[in-house]
Design a protein around this motif. Sequence first.
Motif, mmCIF file in Angstrom:
data_model
loop_
_atom_site.group_PDB
_atom_site.id
_atom_site.type_symbol
_atom_site.label_atom_id
_atom_site.label_comp_id
_atom_site.label_asym_id
_atom_site.label_seq_id
_atom_site.Cartn_x
_atom_site.Cartn_y
_atom_site.Cartn_z
ATOM 1 N N ASP A 1 -1.179 9.954 -1.074
ATOM 2 C CA ASP A 1 -1.211 9.996 0.284
ATOM 3 C C ASP A 1 -1.288 8.780 0.859
ATOM 4 O O ASP A 1 -1.884 7.479 0.378
ATOM 5 C CB ASP A 1 -2.563 10.498 0.932
ATOM 6 N N LYS A 2 -0.624 8.376 2.022
ATOM 7 C CA LYS A 2 -0.588 7.084 2.594
ATOM 8 C C LYS A 2 -1.328 6.749 3.608
ATOM 9 O O LYS A 2 -1.704 7.686 4.635
ATOM 10 C CB LYS A 2 0.914 7.006 3.172
ATOM 11 N N GLN B 1 0.864 -1.305 0.001
ATOM 12 C CA GLN B 1 -0.085 -0.128 -0.028
ATOM 13 C C GLN B 1 0.788 1.507 -0.120
ATOM 14 O O GLN B 1 0.297 2.347 -0.245
ATOM 15 C CB GLN B 1 -0.821 0.079 1.192
ATOM 16 N N TRP B 2 2.127 1.331 0.594
ATOM 17 C CA TRP B 2 2.750 2.300 0.576
ATOM 18 C C TRP B 2 4.139 2.414 -0.402
ATOM 19 O O TRP B 2 4.197 3.509 -0.999
ATOM 20 C CB TRP B 2 3.530 2.833 1.997
ATOM 21 N N GLU C 1 9.872 6.874 -2.741
ATOM 22 C CA GLU C 1 8.779 7.666 -3.654
ATOM 23 C C GLU C 1 8.963 8.347 -5.086
ATOM 24 O O GLU C 1 8.455 7.944 -5.747
ATOM 25 C CB GLU C 1 8.430 8.734 -2.881
ATOM 26 N N GLU D 1 2.543 -0.276 -4.393
ATOM 27 C CA GLU D 1 1.167 0.188 -4.955
ATOM 28 C C GLU D 1 0.899 -0.480 -6.264
ATOM 29 O O GLU D 1 0.798 0.113 -7.427
ATOM 30 C CB GLU D 1 1.274 1.756 -5.427
#
Length: 521
Positions: A365-366, A155-156, A386, A159
Amino acid sequence: MLASASFVGLLIVIGLPLWWKTTEVYRVSLPYDKISAFNTQAHFITTELTVLANDEKTAADVAELIEKAFKDYDVLNLKITRGILPENLRRSLDSIADEQEAVEEVGGAFDLTQHNKMYVVQRSPLFQDVWLGTERVVFFRDAKAADTLAKVLKQWIYEPTVLRGARSETADSTRRVRFPPGEGYHVVLSVVHPRPQDLKVELNAREAVEDYIGSFVDELDMLHNFTLKSQWLYLLNFDFQATEVKDESEWGRHFAVREERLHVLLTALEGRAATQVSDLPTLNLALYILPCAHAPLIIYDSENKKVSSPVQAFMSPKWGGVVFGNPAPADCGHTSATTPTWSPPLPLIMGTFIAQLRELLGITDKANISGAHVEALRSVTPRRWEVDTLLRLRTLEQLAAAHHNLHSLAQLLGEISNIVINDEVGASINSAVTSSESAGEAAARGELLAAYTTSLRAFLAAESAFMEPSLLALLYFPDDQKYAIYIPLFLPIMFPVVLSLKNLILWLRKKPQVEAKEKTD
């Protein structure tokens, strides 16, 4: 008869081939087979993940669970390597209390500067199950934290659902917000001061852009070329149709504006901002300074609830963001001889702009994950992992866009016969095809920077070919109009020529007989 023969020869031998040649549509040879074989959904990116634990069993269990969590995502090929932590590094990680110092210890033993490579490291003294900082390192406490670790990776960091949306032709929620791929962007900060005679604003917009926005985009220079600009806009009065609401604040009231009313402001800004000075997309950032008589302005959502935020702001997908500058009551106090002065809180305002830029460029956004902690940003620069996420996202998005443009162009060429493909357009199409193949191969090998660069080249070449103005050169002159012009021109000439063909053929047949008779005589 010789005159008839000369007319026939002139029209059929010279006229018709010349007419055919001068009216044909020029098209260079294109790789239609390769274009039709492109499959956007088949592209994937290989990425390296190293699992380091205190013992072999923990490393194997964690690696197995991570591999199982990503087995249903064909867009990402996780190349997992597992190992045991060196004894000296393990002792250092167990004795250091600060996570940032622990990251430095890992950086001394392993190279954390490589793109597309992540390290999952066991660290027993953690207060959380999983800790994630700004570098390409994830700490986990023990084997029981494997489930939380898998969620963090999914999820972070990686993705995969967002990556699937990037290579799809259907826009998802994140794709509808972020700007389309491109070689570069203009970032324009507009300071909107509707009533400069009532409030003096002390703000150096140029320095603010260079210090904050410049520091942020410098870390993304391998992705895009950014051009930073700033401007002041005066006397742009906008009617927010705000409602005065009494409250217990220092002002004693505030002005409430509905959320759906705010986007009308963008139309007014577009008319005055003059940002369309280049073919490159423009990221608009606007600081709207409220006059003292209409401050503070508070945004209310669709459910008529106050938006609770240190800064009142909103964002428009694929356009930019707006921040409202609300001066304090002390800033608006003045006498008849002086004009009040307000110094905007730059860290708060520019931090809001940075948050909007992150989302507009594709950094999501996390969401909160129970048991996991992501270290808050200590500067405006994005996290290292990122940047890798953006490289993967843009690579797949650019490949998908290039393939879509090539498929559409090939379909148009098949349906419309009088589209001209000159040598320049043909070179762009061939370059897009070759670069697409190279980018897909580099992504499959895990060469992220090379895959991104080549996919950008493919996207730009396909975009250039698809938008080439010369493709429209003959669209206003279809075949039915061409025949409507040429048939009245050639038909009256061809009638006597065709009718004379019978006599000409009979004459040519009799001529050898006459010559033979003369020789006999």
